[in-house]
Design an enzyme around this catalytic site. Sequence first.
Site, PDB file in Angstrom:
ATOM      1  N   PHE A   2      44.759  30.634  42.216  1.00  0.00           N
ATOM      2  CA  PHE A   2      45.142  32.013  42.490  1.00  0.00           C
ATOM      3  C   PHE A   2      45.701  32.644  41.206  1.00  0.00           C
ATOM      4  O   PHE A   2      45.886  31.963  40.197  1.00  0.00           O
ATOM      5  CB  PHE A   2      46.183  32.064  43.609  1.00  0.00           C
ATOM      6  CG  PHE A   2      45.736  31.386  44.873  1.00  0.00           C
ATOM      7  CD1 PHE A   2      45.044  32.083  45.845  1.00  0.00           C
ATOM      8  CD2 PHE A   2      45.985  30.036  45.076  1.00  0.00           C
ATOM      9  CE1 PHE A   2      44.615  31.461  47.006  1.00  0.00           C
ATOM     10  CE2 PHE A   2      45.552  29.397  46.225  1.00  0.00           C
ATOM     11  CZ  PHE A   2      44.861  30.112  47.194  1.00  0.00           C
ATOM     12  N   SER A  50      40.405  29.027  51.213  1.00  0.00           N
ATOM     13  CA  SER A  50      41.817  28.955  50.854  1.00  0.00           C
ATOM     14  C   SER A  50      42.431  30.351  50.823  1.00  0.00           C
ATOM     15  O   SER A  50      41.853  31.271  50.254  1.00  0.00           O
ATOM     16  CB  SER A  50      41.992  28.291  49.487  1.00  0.00           C
ATOM     17  OG  SER A  50      41.591  26.939  49.515  1.00  0.00           O
ATOM     18  N   CYS A  57      49.097  27.490  49.176  1.00  0.00           N
ATOM     19  CA  CYS A  57      47.648  27.428  49.357  1.00  0.00           C
ATOM     20  C   CYS A  57      47.361  26.736  50.684  1.00  0.00           C
ATOM     21  O   CYS A  57      47.689  25.565  50.867  1.00  0.00           O
ATOM     22  CB  CYS A  57      47.006  26.651  48.204  1.00  0.00           C
ATOM     23  SG  CYS A  57      45.227  26.424  48.385  1.00  0.00           S
ATOM     24  N   THR A  59      44.475  26.273  54.173  1.00  0.00           N
ATOM     25  CA  THR A  59      43.081  26.299  54.580  1.00  0.00           C
ATOM     26  C   THR A  59      42.929  27.011  55.921  1.00  0.00           C
ATOM     27  O   THR A  59      43.604  26.654  56.899  1.00  0.00           O
ATOM     28  CB  THR A  59      42.527  24.865  54.703  1.00  0.00           C
ATOM     29  OG1 THR A  59      42.649  24.205  53.440  1.00  0.00           O
ATOM     30  CG2 THR A  59      41.062  24.890  55.115  1.00  0.00           C
ATOM     31  N   ALA A  75      51.074  21.084  57.098  1.00  0.00           N
ATOM     32  CA  ALA A  75      51.326  19.651  57.031  1.00  0.00           C
ATOM     33  C   ALA A  75      52.831  19.389  56.911  1.00  0.00           C
ATOM     34  O   ALA A  75      53.593  20.267  56.481  1.00  0.00           O
ATOM     35  CB  ALA A  75      50.593  19.045  55.833  1.00  0.00           C
ATOM     36  N   HIS A 113      50.611  25.328  45.026  1.00  0.00           N
ATOM     37  CA  HIS A 113      51.277  24.062  45.337  1.00  0.00           C
ATOM     38  C   HIS A 113      52.773  24.242  45.073  1.00  0.00           C
ATOM     39  O   HIS A 113      53.249  24.040  43.962  1.00  0.00           O
ATOM     40  CB  HIS A 113      50.715  22.930  44.481  1.00  0.00           C
ATOM     41  CG  HIS A 113      49.244  22.753  44.634  1.00  0.00           C
ATOM     42  ND1 HIS A 113      48.463  22.069  43.730  1.00  0.00           N
ATOM     43  CD2 HIS A 113      48.385  23.187  45.597  1.00  0.00           C
ATOM     44  CE1 HIS A 113      47.202  22.086  44.117  1.00  0.00           C
ATOM     45  NE2 HIS A 113      47.135  22.763  45.253  1.00  0.00           N
ATOM     46  N   THR A 158      57.785  37.027  35.619  1.00  0.00           N
ATOM     47  CA  THR A 158      58.319  36.548  34.357  1.00  0.00           C
ATOM     48  C   THR A 158      59.808  36.259  34.500  1.00  0.00           C
ATOM     49  O   THR A 158      60.558  37.082  35.024  1.00  0.00           O
ATOM     50  CB  THR A 158      58.115  37.597  33.248  1.00  0.00           C
ATOM     51  OG1 THR A 158      56.721  37.875  33.126  1.00  0.00           O
ATOM     52  CG2 THR A 158      58.632  37.087  31.916  1.00  0.00           C
TER      53      THR A 158
END
Length: 233
Positions: A2, A50, A57, A59, A75, A113, A158
Amino acid sequence: MFTGIVEEMGEIVSLETRDDMVLWDGSTGERTELKVRGSVVMDGAYLGCSICVSGVCLTATALNPESNVFAVGLAPETLRKTNLGTLAPGSAVNLERASEIGGRNSGHFVQGHVDGTGTIVDKWIDEDSLFIKVEVPPSLLKYIVPKGFIAIDGTSLTVCEVDYVSNYFTFMLIEYTQKKIVVPLKEVGEQLNLEVDVLGKYAESALAAVTPRIDELEKEVTELKEIIKKLAK
């Protein structure tokens, strides 16, 4: 992959734990399912694609084009590392589709992630900018550097200031960004999903591989110096 450029703010429809998940061996088990409404990310969506939900991220496991709702499974690791399991129906979330190869990247490389969460400890206005101060564990703060990249709830931002003693960093949002993402809606004490720049983690991994050898060479050099000193006497 991404870019951290949020396409829209979506809405949590439901978050529930179900016991009818079909496992690889045909048996059924428990799962946590999140349903989200978003019109932009549903454009071109397909089962198995995704979608980044507030920096995570995920599914797509079910799609309802009529209501613009998609479902994803969370999960146990996702629930441990992120704040998604705490969101109530109606909560706003940042949404972004996976980036296209060869497309422009106005943010930075965001994997989706999440490394962990940080807690908002202060907010203040500086002219048209909104500054936010975030407390994070030392295990994450070591990867955060002034003027470096960080993904906050999936938004490429940033870093402004980092305090490695008090364990916090700050970032700011310009007026345009304030209207496009969920972060300004959050209050002091609420959590943010954080993904540090993966380049920092790769650098640490590479350094860890050569550090033992450097230490060994330094030891050998020290021993050689002692031998030379003795021979010179």
